[in-house]
Design a protein around this motif. Structure first.
Motif, PDB file in Angstrom:
ATOM      1  N   GLY A   1       0.795  -1.203   0.000  1.00  0.00           N
ATOM      2  CA  GLY A   1       0.000   0.000   0.000  1.00  0.00           C
ATOM      3  C   GLY A   1       0.827   1.252   0.000  1.00  0.00           C
ATOM      4  N   GLY A   2       2.055   1.168  -0.549  1.00  0.00           N
ATOM      5  CA  GLY A   2       2.889   2.353  -0.655  1.00  0.00           C
ATOM      6  C   GLY A   2       3.589   2.740   0.619  1.00  0.00           C
ATOM      7  N   LYS A   3       3.485   1.927   1.676  1.00  0.00           N
ATOM      8  CA  LYS A   3       4.133   2.258   2.945  1.00  0.00           C
ATOM      9  C   LYS A   3       5.413   1.458   3.068  1.00  0.00           C
ATOM     10  CE  LYS A   3       1.034   5.091   4.507  1.00  0.00           C
ATOM     11  NZ  LYS A   3       1.305   6.475   4.747  1.00  0.00           N
TER      12      LYS A   3
ATOM     13  N   GLY B   1      18.349  -0.775  13.325  1.00  0.00           N
ATOM     14  CA  GLY B   1      18.455  -1.598  14.508  1.00  0.00           C
ATOM     15  C   GLY B   1      17.247  -1.557  15.396  1.00  0.00           C
ATOM     16  N   GLU B   2      16.311  -0.639  15.179  1.00  0.00           N
ATOM     17  CA  GLU B   2      15.101  -0.562  15.972  1.00  0.00           C
ATOM     18  C   GLU B   2      13.977  -1.308  15.255  1.00  0.00           C
ATOM     19  OE1 GLU B   2      14.375   0.591  18.842  1.00  0.00           O
ATOM     20  OE2 GLU B   2      16.216   1.598  19.397  1.00  0.00           O
ATOM     21  N   PRO B   3      13.088  -1.976  16.009  1.00  0.00           N
ATOM     22  CA  PRO B   3      11.950  -2.626  15.366  1.00  0.00           C
ATOM     23  C   PRO B   3      11.008  -1.585  14.793  1.00  0.00           C
ATOM     24  CG  PRO B   3      11.720  -2.712  17.750  1.00  0.00           C
ATOM     25  CD  PRO B   3      13.079  -2.141  17.464  1.00  0.00           C
ATOM     26  N   SER B   4      10.718  -1.670  13.494  1.00  0.00           N
ATOM     27  CA  SER B   4       9.890  -0.666  12.838  1.00  0.00           C
ATOM     28  C   SER B   4       8.458  -1.132  12.710  1.00  0.00           C
ATOM     29  CB  SER B   4      10.439  -0.374  11.442  1.00  0.00           C
ATOM     30  OG  SER B   4      10.357  -1.535  10.646  1.00  0.00           O
ATOM     31  N   THR B   5       8.154  -2.313  13.211  1.00  0.00           N
ATOM     32  CA  THR B   5       6.810  -2.843  13.080  1.00  0.00           C
ATOM     33  C   THR B   5       6.313  -3.337  14.419  1.00  0.00           C
ATOM     34  OG1 THR B   5       7.573  -5.084  12.639  1.00  0.00           O
ATOM     35  CG2 THR B   5       7.315  -3.632  10.733  1.00  0.00           C
ATOM     36  N   GLN B   6       4.992  -3.419  14.544  1.00  0.00           N
ATOM     37  CA  GLN B   6       4.401  -4.212  15.607  1.00  0.00           C
ATOM     38  C   GLN B   6       4.343  -5.629  15.094  1.00  0.00           C
ATOM     39  OE1 GLN B   6       0.610  -2.629  16.633  1.00  0.00           O
ATOM     40  NE2 GLN B   6       1.455  -1.085  17.965  1.00  0.00           N
ATOM     41  N   TYR B   7       4.840  -6.552  15.861  1.00  0.00           N
ATOM     42  CA  TYR B   7       4.875  -7.938  15.399  1.00  0.00           C
ATOM     43  C   TYR B   7       4.742  -8.870  16.589  1.00  0.00           C
ATOM     44  CZ  TYR B   7       6.278 -12.065  12.778  1.00  0.00           C
ATOM     45  OH  TYR B   7       6.292 -13.298  12.175  1.00  0.00           O
TER      46      TYR B   7
ATOM     47  N   GLU C   1      -0.035 -14.962  13.729  1.00  0.00           N
ATOM     48  CA  GLU C   1       0.908 -13.919  13.375  1.00  0.00           C
ATOM     49  C   GLU C   1       0.148 -12.614  13.228  1.00  0.00           C
ATOM     50  OE1 GLU C   1       4.423 -13.230  10.012  1.00  0.00           O
ATOM     51  OE2 GLU C   1       3.109 -14.991   9.948  1.00  0.00           O
ATOM     52  N   ARG C   2       0.686 -11.558  13.816  1.00  0.00           N
ATOM     53  CA  ARG C   2       0.066 -10.244  13.727  1.00  0.00           C
ATOM     54  C   ARG C   2       1.158  -9.205  13.523  1.00  0.00           C
ATOM     55  NH1 ARG C   2      -3.009  -6.987  18.545  1.00  0.00           N
ATOM     56  NH2 ARG C   2      -3.551  -5.129  17.371  1.00  0.00           N
ATOM     57  N   GLU C   3       0.919  -8.289  12.575  1.00  0.00           N
ATOM     58  CA  GLU C   3       1.968  -7.347  12.213  1.00  0.00           C
ATOM     59  C   GLU C   3       1.351  -6.050  11.718  1.00  0.00           C
ATOM     60  OE1 GLU C   3       6.110  -7.285   9.658  1.00  0.00           O
ATOM     61  OE2 GLU C   3       4.670  -8.918   9.362  1.00  0.00           O
ATOM     62  N   ALA C   4       2.093  -4.957  11.907  1.00  0.00           N
ATOM     63  CA  ALA C   4       1.690  -3.650  11.395  1.00  0.00           C
ATOM     64  C   ALA C   4       2.905  -2.960  10.818  1.00  0.00           C
ATOM     65  CB  ALA C   4       1.066  -2.802  12.495  1.00  0.00           C
ATOM     66  N   VAL C   5       2.770  -2.463   9.579  1.00  0.00           N
ATOM     67  CA  VAL C   5       3.817  -1.683   8.922  1.00  0.00           C
ATOM     68  C   VAL C   5       3.158  -0.422   8.402  1.00  0.00           C
ATOM     69  CG1 VAL C   5       5.620  -1.652   7.178  1.00  0.00           C
ATOM     70  CG2 VAL C   5       4.943  -3.817   8.222  1.00  0.00           C
TER      71      VAL C   5
ATOM     72  N   SER D   1       6.746   5.416  15.224  1.00  0.00           N
ATOM     73  CA  SER D   1       5.626   6.159  14.657  1.00  0.00           C
ATOM     74  C   SER D   1       4.295   5.777  15.295  1.00  0.00           C
ATOM     75  CB  SER D   1       5.544   5.900  13.142  1.00  0.00           C
ATOM     76  OG  SER D   1       5.401   4.513  12.894  1.00  0.00           O
ATOM     77  N   ASN D   2       4.351   5.074  16.464  1.00  0.00           N
ATOM     78  CA  ASN D   2       3.134   4.699  17.193  1.00  0.00           C
ATOM     79  C   ASN D   2       2.158   3.920  16.321  1.00  0.00           C
ATOM     80  OD1 ASN D   2       3.837   5.844  19.663  1.00  0.00           O
ATOM     81  ND2 ASN D   2       3.136   7.867  18.996  1.00  0.00           N
ATOM     82  N   LEU D   3       2.650   2.890  15.655  1.00  0.00           N
ATOM     83  CA  LEU D   3       1.796   2.099  14.786  1.00  0.00           C
ATOM     84  C   LEU D   3       0.662   1.472  15.578  1.00  0.00           C
ATOM     85  CD1 LEU D   3       4.523   0.252  12.706  1.00  0.00           C
ATOM     86  CD2 LEU D   3       3.296   2.333  12.136  1.00  0.00           C
TER      87      LEU D   3
END
Length: 584
Positions: free
Chosen positions: A22-24, A32-38, A46-50, A525-527
């Motif tokens: 979706g262009g994100k 080195g930081e986790p950029s997703t909720q996982y 499995e649950r994830e947010a990008v 970014s408070n996903l």
């Protein structure tokens, strides 16, 4: 940790795939930081947010991936259902595509809903009831609208189904059974509308008549047929064998005579077009100077030649040894049935697909200007079916998967829903530095970066680290163990959390219950967080001098009414809407 080092050696490709749907892009966090909720449990959950793209999988029963307004949803596909949803369109498919439902909202808010389960039931409704409401039930019949290239089609009574019960065939493999099947698809009465044209048929396709606008048609199959559209064409057919047609152009007249299937000829009054066929479709040749076209089949489909200037077409086929077909900017080529190549060139990107022996697969994409959020500027994918697949792009994404049984690509559908069930080893590295490794159907699965590490062995142990702090060490699905969050440090005994101390210096923990959820990290970014975080960090300034007259009980902070006693500093975190209070 040795596994972390070993995993660095992999090249890599699919499974949790290279993200940025979706262009994100997936690089919302720092390196080195986790950029997703996982979060995950074995291979079943499995649950994830990008960015604004969220994914939830409960294998093999449920999958949902996409944004709030545009997502894909599925359950046990292709058996149960799959769904494509956006704000103006909702499409459902089930049971190998035989069932479907489409809910469309047109401009102006007009709704159009269609439901079908082929060949038994079709119905629909919409804002304009006269034009859009219909119902069809096989073998009784009914009305369908907007189907089979018509505005409206009515068909009633399909006799083959009824005859089957009154006069059952001697065998389901007999010619009688085949005749019943054919008759089950042919209605006793049929009518349809296309614009101004109306047509009626009895025992279709035997008796047929239609008229309206410039068209008029009549047929008694197979004895005689006449199809006329004034100024366009005029066709005659006798006994289905003798056929003659005239086609009118503004500056020319084309004619055709066809003695089916022995001999046929097309020609034009100007002489710019001519074609001949013997024993159609096996032998034919011809040309059309208007569009720079010539074609030769001797015999079809074994030997085929064609060149055309408008549109640009080139065909050279010597089946099954070699074949090449180009249409505009698309090209298909094969060498024996064991190698295929497909090429496509567009204003945005060039792509190629190579398939050898149905075992070796190689895909590539090169973007001309703006990089794609998923593919980047340069993307490559290689598969040796069914052993492994490798995927990478120039943005730094890498993925590897060992055992990849699906003989096609569908990374957000079939692969995401089913592939972990047979994957022996998988490794993914994202452009932001996060890495994931799964072994033996995810019995061992870990994700890590420079400043965090999470690992799980289902029903055995879960380990989490953030920075230099151990945030989780639990056993037997958190029956026993230790975890830390913003509220404090805890030990679990038979799943009961017992507080053992403060969480001093844990303000950088990403979620107050992240240890309990097995490392479900929130990005910078408070996903998926739709409200501000009003937690506070309390820093006590204790005075151990005897002259102060203060003791530890005086240095408490009343969490119920927001009041505090004793010298202390309360620092409200950034983003919480407050500043820094100092009441010393």
């Amino acid at each position: 940790m040795m596994l972390c080092v070993m995993a660095e050696g992999y090249a890599s490709a699919e499974q949790n795939s290279l993200r940025s749907i979706g262009g994100k892009e997936n690089s919302t966090g720092s390196a080195g930081e986790p950029s997703t909720q996982y979060n995950w449990f074995w291979l079943f959950y499995e649950r994830e947010a990008v960015g604004d793209h969220n994914t939830m999988v409960v294998r093999p029963f449920y999958l949902k991936t996409g944004t709030v307004n545009r997502y894909f949803q599925a359950s046990l596909m292709p058996f149960l259902y799959w769904r494509y949803k956006r704000t103006d369109y909702d499409q459902w498919r089930w049971f190998f595509g035989l069932g479907q439902a489409d809910d469309v909202t047109h401009e102006g808010g007009k709704r159009d809903y269609d439901f079908g389960f082929f060949p038994l039931l079709f119905f629909g409704f919409g804002t304009d009831a006269v034009k859009e409401n219909y119902f069809f039930l096989w073998p009784v019949g009914g009305i369908m609208k907007g189907k089979f290239v018509t505005d409206k089609i009515s068909a009633y009574i399909f006799p083959g189904f009824l005859i089957f019960f009154f006069f059952p065939p001697a065998s389901v493999l007999s010619y009688q059974a085949l005749a019943y099947i054919i008759m089950s698809a042919l209605p006793v009465y049929l009518s349809y509308e296309v614009g101004e044209f109306r047509a009626w048929s009895i025992f279709w396709p035997v008796f047929y008549y239609g008229r309206g606008g410039l068209r008029e048609e009549f047929r008694i199959f197979p004895f005689y047929a006449h199809l006329l559209k004034r100024g366009w064409y005029d066709r005659y057919s006798f006994m289905f064998i003798f056929n003659y047609q005239r086609t009118y152009y503004t500056d020319d007249l084309h004619q055709m005579f066809f003695l089916f299937p022995v001999f046929g000829r097309k020609w034009s009054r100007s002489g710019n077009m001519s074609a001949v066929t013997f024993l159609w479709p096996f032998f034919s040749w011809g040309y059309d100077r208007r569009i720079g076209d010539w074609e030769l089949n001797i015999p079809w489909p074994l030997v085929q030649f064609k060149d055309c200037e408008n549109p640009t077409i080139r065909k050279r086929i010597f089946f099954p040894i070699y074949g090449e077909y180009r249409y505009m900017n698309n090209e298909t080529m094969f060498i024996t049935p064991f190698y295929f190549r497909l090429r496509k060139t567009s204003y945005r990107f060039d792509s190629e697909q190579h398939i050898g022996f149905l075992i070796f697969w190689f895909y590539r994409r090169n973007y001309h200007s703006q990089p794609d959020s998923y593919y980047g500027n340069v993307w490559r994918y290689f598969k040796m079916w069914p052993l492994f697949s490798v995927e990478y792009n120039d943005l730094g994404d890498r993925a590897f998967s060992m055992l990849t049984l699906l003989p096609f690509r569908d990374r957000e559908g079939y692969e995401r829903l089913y592939q972990p069930f047979w994957t022996i080893a998988e490794y993914v590295r994202f452009r932001n530095g996060e890495k994931r490794l799964g072994l033996l159907f995810r019995i061992w699965f870990q994700r890590w970066g420079d400043r965090f590490f999470y690992c799980k062995i289902p029903f055995v142990i879960s380990v989490g680290r953030r920075g230099n702090r151990l945030t989780e060490l639990t056993f037997l699905e958190s029956m026993f163990g230790y975890f830390m969050n913003r509220k404090g440090r805890y030990c679990r005994v038979f799943w009961v959390p017992l507080r053992v101390g403060d969480s001093e210096g844990a303000a950088d923990l990403s979620s107050e219950d992240e240890s309990e959820r097995g490392g479900f990290e929130r990005s910078e970014s408070n996903l998926l967080i739709d409200r501000t975080d009003n937690s506070v960090t309390i820093t006590h300034n204790f005075d151990w001098s005897g002259g102060s007259g203060r003791n530890s009980s005086a240095n408490s902070f009343n969490l119920w009414n927001g009041q505090a006693s004793g010298p202390h500093t309360i620092v409200k975190e950034a983003g919480s809407g407050g500043g820094v209070w100092n009441d010393q």
